[in-house]
Design a protein around this motif. Structure first.
Motif, PDB file in Angstrom:
ATOM      1  N   ALA A   7       6.145  15.027 -39.576  1.00 35.85           N
ATOM      2  CA  ALA A   7       7.225  14.213 -40.137  1.00 35.85           C
ATOM      3  C   ALA A   7       8.443  14.193 -39.215  1.00 35.85           C
ATOM      4  O   ALA A   7       9.064  13.138 -39.015  1.00 35.85           O
ATOM      5  CB  ALA A   7       7.611  14.726 -41.525  1.00 35.85           C
ATOM      6  N   VAL A   8       8.783  15.328 -38.643  1.00 37.98           N
ATOM      7  CA  VAL A   8       9.935  15.397 -37.733  1.00 37.98           C
ATOM      8  C   VAL A   8       9.677  14.554 -36.484  1.00 37.98           C
ATOM      9  O   VAL A   8      10.547  13.800 -36.038  1.00 37.98           O
ATOM     10  CB  VAL A   8      10.257  16.869 -37.367  1.00 37.98           C
ATOM     11  N   VAL A   9       8.483  14.661 -35.924  1.00 38.69           N
ATOM     12  CA  VAL A   9       8.153  13.874 -34.734  1.00 38.69           C
ATOM     13  C   VAL A   9       8.178  12.378 -35.071  1.00 38.69           C
ATOM     14  O   VAL A   9       8.713  11.566 -34.310  1.00 38.69           O
ATOM     15  CB  VAL A   9       6.792  14.316 -34.144  1.00 38.69           C
ATOM     16  N   ARG A  10       7.625  12.007 -36.224  1.00 36.33           N
ATOM     17  CA  ARG A  10       7.650  10.598 -36.637  1.00 36.33           C
ATOM     18  C   ARG A  10       9.091  10.107 -36.790  1.00 36.33           C
ATOM     19  O   ARG A  10       9.449   9.026 -36.332  1.00 36.33           O
ATOM     20  CB  ARG A  10       6.871  10.389 -37.935  1.00 36.33           C
ATOM     21  N   TYR A  11       9.953  10.908 -37.410  1.00 37.86           N
ATOM     22  CA  TYR A  11      11.367  10.555 -37.591  1.00 37.86           C
ATOM     23  C   TYR A  11      12.046  10.378 -36.223  1.00 37.86           C
ATOM     24  O   TYR A  11      12.802   9.423 -36.020  1.00 37.86           O
ATOM     25  CB  TYR A  11      12.073  11.644 -38.398  1.00 37.86           C
ATOM     26  N   MET A  12      11.770  11.296 -35.305  1.00 41.76           N
ATOM     27  CA  MET A  12      12.383  11.207 -33.979  1.00 41.76           C
ATOM     28  C   MET A  12      12.019   9.895 -33.290  1.00 41.76           C
ATOM     29  O   MET A  12      12.867   9.264 -32.658  1.00 41.76           O
ATOM     30  CB  MET A  12      11.948  12.396 -33.117  1.00 41.76           C
ATOM     31  N   CYS A  13      10.763   9.499 -33.395  1.00 38.93           N
ATOM     32  CA  CYS A  13      10.298   8.282 -32.730  1.00 38.93           C
ATOM     33  C   CYS A  13      10.719   7.017 -33.481  1.00 38.93           C
ATOM     34  O   CYS A  13      11.229   6.070 -32.884  1.00 38.93           O
ATOM     35  CB  CYS A  13       8.785   8.319 -32.571  1.00 38.93           C
ATOM     36  N   LYS A  14      10.530   7.010 -34.795  1.00 43.89           N
ATOM     37  CA  LYS A  14      10.780   5.813 -35.604  1.00 43.89           C
ATOM     38  C   LYS A  14      12.271   5.548 -35.813  1.00 43.89           C
ATOM     39  O   LYS A  14      12.757   4.443 -35.572  1.00 43.89           O
ATOM     40  CB  LYS A  14      10.095   5.958 -36.965  1.00 43.89           C
ATOM     41  N   VAL A  15      13.005   6.550 -36.239  1.00 48.09           N
ATOM     42  CA  VAL A  15      14.408   6.357 -36.612  1.00 48.09           C
ATOM     43  C   VAL A  15      15.346   6.537 -35.420  1.00 48.09           C
ATOM     44  O   VAL A  15      16.255   5.734 -35.207  1.00 48.09           O
ATOM     45  CB  VAL A  15      14.800   7.317 -37.767  1.00 48.09           C
ATOM     46  N   LEU A  16      15.110   7.578 -34.628  1.00 49.81           N
ATOM     47  CA  LEU A  16      16.019   7.871 -33.519  1.00 49.81           C
ATOM     48  C   LEU A  16      15.644   7.145 -32.228  1.00 49.81           C
ATOM     49  O   LEU A  16      16.430   7.110 -31.293  1.00 49.81           O
ATOM     50  CB  LEU A  16      16.076   9.383 -33.272  1.00 49.81           C
ATOM     51  N   GLY A  17      14.430   6.599 -32.185  1.00 52.08           N
ATOM     52  CA  GLY A  17      14.000   5.845 -31.003  1.00 52.08           C
ATOM     53  C   GLY A  17      13.700   6.707 -29.788  1.00 52.08           C
ATOM     54  O   GLY A  17      13.691   6.222 -28.657  1.00 52.08           O
ATOM     55  N   ILE A  18      13.442   7.972 -29.997  1.00 49.85           N
ATOM     56  CA  ILE A  18      13.150   8.875 -28.889  1.00 49.85           C
ATOM     57  C   ILE A  18      11.780   8.532 -28.308  1.00 49.85           C
ATOM     58  O   ILE A  18      10.823   8.294 -29.034  1.00 49.85           O
ATOM     59  CB  ILE A  18      13.235  10.338 -29.366  1.00 49.85           C
ATOM     60  N   LYS A  19      11.708   8.488 -26.983  1.00 47.40           N
ATOM     61  CA  LYS A  19      10.474   8.087 -26.303  1.00 47.40           C
ATOM     62  C   LYS A  19       9.681   9.249 -25.719  1.00 47.40           C
ATOM     63  O   LYS A  19       8.525   9.086 -25.341  1.00 47.40           O
ATOM     64  CB  LYS A  19      10.792   7.076 -25.193  1.00 47.40           C
ATOM     65  N   HIS A  20      10.292  10.426 -25.593  1.00 46.10           N
ATOM     66  CA  HIS A  20       9.587  11.613 -25.105  1.00 46.10           C
ATOM     67  C   HIS A  20       9.916  12.780 -26.025  1.00 46.10           C
ATOM     68  O   HIS A  20      11.075  13.169 -26.153  1.00 46.10           O
ATOM     69  CB  HIS A  20      10.006  11.973 -23.668  1.00 46.10           C
ATOM     70  N   VAL A  21       8.889  13.312 -26.661  1.00 42.32           N
ATOM     71  CA  VAL A  21       9.039  14.447 -27.575  1.00 42.32           C
ATOM     72  C   VAL A  21       8.186  15.589 -27.026  1.00 42.32           C
ATOM     73  O   VAL A  21       7.026  15.381 -26.675  1.00 42.32           O
ATOM     74  CB  VAL A  21       8.563  14.087 -29.003  1.00 42.32           C
ATOM     75  N   PHE A  22       8.778  16.784 -26.956  1.00 44.82           N
ATOM     76  CA  PHE A  22       8.050  17.968 -26.511  1.00 44.82           C
ATOM     77  C   PHE A  22       7.848  18.894 -27.698  1.00 44.82           C
ATOM     78  O   PHE A  22       8.819  19.251 -28.366  1.00 44.82           O
ATOM     79  CB  PHE A  22       8.820  18.695 -25.400  1.00 44.82           C
ATOM     80  N   VAL A  23       6.609  19.257 -27.953  1.00 39.46           N
ATOM     81  CA  VAL A  23       6.279  20.178 -29.042  1.00 39.46           C
ATOM     82  C   VAL A  23       5.692  21.438 -28.409  1.00 39.46           C
ATOM     83  O   VAL A  23       4.655  21.392 -27.748  1.00 39.46           O
ATOM     84  CB  VAL A  23       5.275  19.551 -30.034  1.00 39.46           C
ATOM     85  N   ASP A  24       6.363  22.560 -28.627  1.00 40.07           N
ATOM     86  CA  ASP A  24       5.940  23.828 -28.047  1.00 40.07           C
ATOM     87  C   ASP A  24       5.749  24.836 -29.172  1.00 40.07           C
ATOM     88  O   ASP A  24       6.707  25.414 -29.654  1.00 40.07           O
ATOM     89  CB  ASP A  24       6.996  24.312 -27.054  1.00 40.07           C
ATOM     90  N   SER A  25       4.600  25.014 -29.604  1.00 38.17           N
ATOM     91  CA  SER A  25       3.295  24.637 -29.110  1.00 38.17           C
ATOM     92  C   SER A  25       2.379  24.350 -30.294  1.00 38.17           C
ATOM     93  O   SER A  25       2.763  24.575 -31.440  1.00 38.17           O
ATOM     94  CB  SER A  25       2.727  25.767 -28.238  1.00 38.17           C
ATOM     95  N   LEU A  26       1.157  23.889 -29.997  1.00 44.19           N
ATOM     96  CA  LEU A  26       0.208  23.578 -31.074  1.00 44.19           C
ATOM     97  C   LEU A  26      -0.055  24.794 -31.949  1.00 44.19           C
ATOM     98  O   LEU A  26      -0.183  24.672 -33.164  1.00 44.19           O
ATOM     99  CB  LEU A  26      -1.106  23.044 -30.505  1.00 44.19           C
ATOM    100  N   MET A  27      -0.103  25.979 -31.350  1.00 46.83           N
ATOM    101  CA  MET A  27      -0.397  27.177 -32.152  1.00 46.83           C
ATOM    102  C   MET A  27       0.698  27.459 -33.169  1.00 46.83           C
ATOM    103  O   MET A  27       0.462  28.142 -34.160  1.00 46.83           O
ATOM    104  CB  MET A  27      -0.643  28.395 -31.261  1.00 46.83           C
ATOM    105  N   LYS A  28       1.904  26.904 -32.971  1.00 46.59           N
ATOM    106  CA  LYS A  28       2.979  27.067 -33.953  1.00 46.59           C
ATOM    107  C   LYS A  28       2.917  25.990 -35.043  1.00 46.59           C
ATOM    108  O   LYS A  28       3.592  26.088 -36.053  1.00 46.59           O
ATOM    109  CB  LYS A  28       4.349  27.005 -33.268  1.00 46.59           C
ATOM    110  N   CYS A  29       2.105  24.944 -34.813  1.00 49.12           N
ATOM    111  CA  CYS A  29       1.989  23.841 -35.776  1.00 49.12           C
ATOM    112  C   CYS A  29       0.898  24.073 -36.809  1.00 49.12           C
ATOM    113  O   CYS A  29       0.911  23.465 -37.870  1.00 49.12           O
ATOM    114  CB  CYS A  29       1.677  22.531 -35.043  1.00 49.12           C
TER     115      CYS A  29
END
Length: 166
Positions: A7-29
């Motif tokens: 949801a946070v990544v979707r919000y960053m891209c959809k609402v804030l228009g961010i084009k590069h998102v870094f998620v560190d890391s999959l094991m924390k997701c």
């Protein structure tokens, strides 16, 4: 939770228009290391968000421990669900030259032409389709990686530019 990070990544891209998102890391997701369906679901969601909003989601993930630190990684070394590699558009693996570091720490004269790290492009679905490696040397004064063992960075102008000494 996986739902919250998606949801946070979707919000960053959809609402804030961010084009590069870094998620560190999959094991924390995903809660458990062996939750392969959970890993697949999160990666699938990230891929969909990236396509929907023309964004790049850079997901840090870890490799299985190899037999030796000197072994070069391959896509089969990616930890977790095999579908992770299947779903992503690009796969970059980073290898740190620990044997060289150990030689230097022991006071031995390591080979300067050996890179300190290598970035392997093991998958590129779009673009040129190039797959290969990029050798990098660590420039201690600037705390950055450079493209050759003789390179240094001119720290005066901005942006910094790489200079190769003869």
């Amino acid at each position: 939770t996986p739902q919250k990070i998606v949801a946070v990544v979707r919000y960053m891209c959809k609402v804030l228009g961010i084009k590069h998102v870094f998620v560190d890391s999959l094991m924390k997701c995903v809660k458990d290391d062996d939750d392969y369906n959970g890993q697949k679901h999160v990666v699938d969601e990230f891929c969909a968000i990236a396509k929907d909003y023309d964004a790049h989601i850079h997901l840090v993930h870890h490799l299985r421990k190899g037999n030796k630190e000197s072994d070069l990684p391959d896509k089969s070394d990616v930890k977790g669900a095999g579908s992770i590699v299947d779903q992503v558009d690009n796969l970059l693996l980073v290898w740190r030259n620990k044997p060289k570091e150990d030689e230097l720490a022991a006071g031995k004269n390591a080979k300067a032409e050996e890179p300190d790290s290598v970035v392997f492009c093991k998958k590129q679905r779009n673009g040129t389709g190039w797959e290969g490696s990029i050798r990098l040397w660590f420039h201690k004064a600037s705390m950055q990686y450079v493209g050759s063992p003789n390179a240094t960075l001119d720290m005066r102008p901005w942006p910094h530019r790489e200079i190769t000494r003869g």
